[in-house]
Design a protein around this motif. Sequence first.
Motif, PDB file in Angstrom:
ATOM      1  N   UNK A 232       0.685  40.988 -42.540  1.00  0.00           N
ATOM      2  CA  UNK A 232       0.567  41.398 -43.913  1.00  0.00           C
ATOM      3  C   UNK A 232       1.414  40.537 -44.819  1.00  0.00           C
ATOM      4  N   UNK A 233       2.303  39.774 -44.266  1.00  0.00           N
ATOM      5  CA  UNK A 233       3.187  38.949 -45.064  1.00  0.00           C
ATOM      6  C   UNK A 233       2.474  37.670 -45.472  1.00  0.00           C
ATOM      7  N   UNK A 234       2.756  37.181 -46.670  1.00  0.00           N
ATOM      8  CA  UNK A 234       2.191  35.910 -47.102  1.00  0.00           C
ATOM      9  C   UNK A 234       2.617  34.829 -46.148  1.00  0.00           C
ATOM     10  N   UNK A 235       1.678  34.075 -45.586  1.00  0.00           N
ATOM     11  CA  UNK A 235       1.992  33.087 -44.579  1.00  0.00           C
ATOM     12  C   UNK A 235       1.083  31.890 -44.733  1.00  0.00           C
ATOM     13  N   UNK A 236       1.413  30.808 -44.010  1.00  0.00           N
ATOM     14  CA  UNK A 236       0.619  29.604 -44.072  1.00  0.00           C
ATOM     15  C   UNK A 236      -0.753  29.843 -43.472  1.00  0.00           C
ATOM     16  N   UNK A 237      -1.785  29.369 -44.135  1.00  0.00           N
ATOM     17  CA  UNK A 237      -3.146  29.506 -43.636  1.00  0.00           C
ATOM     18  C   UNK A 237      -3.537  28.213 -42.966  1.00  0.00           C
ATOM     19  N   UNK A 238      -3.942  28.306 -41.728  1.00  0.00           N
ATOM     20  CA  UNK A 238      -4.290  27.111 -40.984  1.00  0.00           C
ATOM     21  C   UNK A 238      -5.555  26.489 -41.549  1.00  0.00           C
ATOM     22  N   UNK A 239      -5.525  25.163 -41.670  1.00  0.00           N
ATOM     23  CA  UNK A 239      -6.708  24.452 -42.126  1.00  0.00           C
ATOM     24  C   UNK A 239      -6.962  24.700 -43.592  1.00  0.00           C
ATOM     25  N   UNK A 240      -8.203  24.481 -44.009  1.00  0.00           N
ATOM     26  CA  UNK A 240      -8.583  24.763 -45.388  1.00  0.00           C
ATOM     27  C   UNK A 240      -9.872  25.537 -45.388  1.00  0.00           C
ATOM     28  N   UNK A 241     -10.309  25.880 -46.578  1.00  0.00           N
ATOM     29  CA  UNK A 241     -11.453  26.774 -46.688  1.00  0.00           C
ATOM     30  C   UNK A 241     -12.684  26.054 -47.232  1.00  0.00           C
ATOM     31  N   UNK A 242     -12.686  24.735 -47.102  1.00  0.00           N
ATOM     32  CA  UNK A 242     -13.806  23.986 -47.650  1.00  0.00           C
ATOM     33  C   UNK A 242     -15.107  24.323 -46.957  1.00  0.00           C
ATOM     34  N   UNK A 243     -15.013  24.618 -45.648  1.00  0.00           N
ATOM     35  CA  UNK A 243     -16.232  24.947 -44.909  1.00  0.00           C
ATOM     36  C   UNK A 243     -16.781  26.292 -45.354  1.00  0.00           C
ATOM     37  N   UNK A 244     -15.840  27.232 -45.671  1.00  0.00           N
ATOM     38  CA  UNK A 244     -16.290  28.555 -46.050  1.00  0.00           C
ATOM     39  C   UNK A 244     -16.727  28.615 -47.503  1.00  0.00           C
ATOM     40  N   UNK A 247     -20.283  29.101 -49.151  1.00  0.00           N
ATOM     41  CA  UNK A 247     -21.025  30.352 -49.270  1.00  0.00           C
ATOM     42  C   UNK A 247     -21.227  30.715 -50.732  1.00  0.00           C
ATOM     43  N   UNK A 248     -22.459  30.977 -51.101  1.00  0.00           N
ATOM     44  CA  UNK A 248     -22.768  31.335 -52.484  1.00  0.00           C
ATOM     45  C   UNK A 248     -23.112  32.806 -52.603  1.00  0.00           C
ATOM     46  N   UNK A 249     -22.940  33.555 -51.515  1.00  0.00           N
ATOM     47  CA  UNK A 249     -23.246  34.981 -51.538  1.00  0.00           C
ATOM     48  C   UNK A 249     -22.170  35.701 -52.331  1.00  0.00           C
ATOM     49  N   UNK A 250     -22.573  36.540 -53.259  1.00  0.00           N
ATOM     50  CA  UNK A 250     -21.609  37.291 -54.038  1.00  0.00           C
ATOM     51  C   UNK A 250     -20.819  38.226 -53.124  1.00  0.00           C
ATOM     52  N   UNK A 251     -19.494  38.285 -53.274  1.00  0.00           N
ATOM     53  CA  UNK A 251     -18.676  39.165 -52.430  1.00  0.00           C
ATOM     54  C   UNK A 251     -19.059  40.624 -52.636  1.00  0.00           C
ATOM     55  N   UNK A 252     -19.002  41.431 -51.594  1.00  0.00           N
ATOM     56  CA  UNK A 252     -19.310  42.865 -51.742  1.00  0.00           C
ATOM     57  C   UNK A 252     -18.265  43.544 -52.616  1.00  0.00           C
ATOM     58  N   UNK A 274     -15.020  34.211 -52.304  1.00  0.00           N
ATOM     59  CA  UNK A 274     -16.041  33.171 -52.194  1.00  0.00           C
ATOM     60  C   UNK A 274     -15.506  32.002 -51.375  1.00  0.00           C
ATOM     61  N   UNK A 275     -14.263  31.601 -51.655  1.00  0.00           N
ATOM     62  CA  UNK A 275     -13.648  30.497 -50.902  1.00  0.00           C
ATOM     63  C   UNK A 275     -13.491  30.839 -49.432  1.00  0.00           C
ATOM     64  N   UNK A 277     -15.350  32.838 -47.666  1.00  0.00           N
ATOM     65  CA  UNK A 277     -16.577  33.301 -47.018  1.00  0.00           C
ATOM     66  C   UNK A 277     -16.634  34.803 -46.868  1.00  0.00           C
ATOM     67  N   UNK A 278     -16.087  35.534 -47.871  1.00  0.00           N
ATOM     68  CA  UNK A 278     -16.077  37.000 -47.888  1.00  0.00           C
ATOM     69  C   UNK A 278     -15.200  37.610 -46.793  1.00  0.00           C
ATOM     70  N   UNK A 279     -14.233  36.848 -46.304  1.00  0.00           N
ATOM     71  CA  UNK A 279     -13.263  37.363 -45.336  1.00  0.00           C
ATOM     72  C   UNK A 279     -12.063  37.892 -46.118  1.00  0.00           C
ATOM     73  N   UNK A 280     -11.856  39.216 -46.107  1.00  0.00           N
ATOM     74  CA  UNK A 280     -10.800  39.831 -46.900  1.00  0.00           C
ATOM     75  C   UNK A 280      -9.423  39.327 -46.476  1.00  0.00           C
ATOM     76  N   UNK A 281      -9.227  39.170 -45.159  1.00  0.00           N
ATOM     77  CA  UNK A 281      -7.920  38.721 -44.661  1.00  0.00           C
ATOM     78  C   UNK A 281      -7.589  37.320 -45.171  1.00  0.00           C
TER      79      UNK A 281
END
Length: 293
Positions: A232-244, A247-252, A274-275, A277-281
């Motif tokens: 739950x703590x703000x932490x480094x995100x591995x990689x980047x989100x360019x692949x995700x 996605x042009x699907x509107x988030x739920x 959107x960045x 890919x609709x993954x909340x985490x």
Amino acid sequence: MNGGPSGFNNAPVTRAIVIASALFTILFGIRGRSSKLGWSYQDIFTKLQIWKLIVSVFAFTSTPELVFGIYLLYFFRVFERQIGSNKYSVFIFFSVIVSLLVEVLALKLLNDPSLKIMTSGPYALIFSSFVPFYFDIPVSARFRMLGFQFSNKTFIYLAGLQLLLSSWKRSILPGICGVLAGFLYRLNIFHIRRLKFPDFIASFFSTLSWPSMGSASPTGQGRNAVGNAPSYEGQQVEGNYSARSSSTINPPEDSIATLVSMGFERNSARQALIRAGNDVNAATNILLESQAH
């Protein structure tokens, strides 16, 4: 500010604890034994009444404590949604064990006659949850009333203060021990945040209580997979989100609502989803990282 979409969607562990707390409190209250709730050093280590220790993890000793306690447990379900039910189960287990050990040590050292019996209820879980609430849930609104400045987090703190002072010393000590347990978890001692229970243990809670009310999350979108969520703590995100981000699907809407309930602006939450890919985490990590810079 609430804990996300209404009901216990994606929070089966919290749902089971809330139901257990309510049932234990009502059961002992109806039988007129609420005054006998709570554990003492002698009960555990002299009389070996382990059942009192188990009951004290769930049952509150009075109706006001139950009301404020259930409200806070319900609100803090946002952390189970954020880190996943598996790691949230580890957080609960760690908080309860550490808090109880510190309480026992404090009772032995203080030797205060007014602390012979500790108050009952899930104080360890509730007050350890105030640590991520303070550090990781940003303030999204401020207002003034009677010359004092308040924020959208104020009522949660006031509810916690009411619960902390409900039984004076008998509730203050468990509350402080719970906060200490929350800090130790945040500091990741013994790499506790890496630990996970076997999946069947966390998913077992899903079978203990009925389906939650409220709108269900679309399968595979905006849902925390058990045991597969970041801290739950703000932490480094591995990689980047360019692949995700392709996605042009509107988030739920329920995913957006979950992030908004954490204090993020709606538009920022939508763009992060959107960045990610609709993954909340992953979206949560993006937003936390953007605030850190």
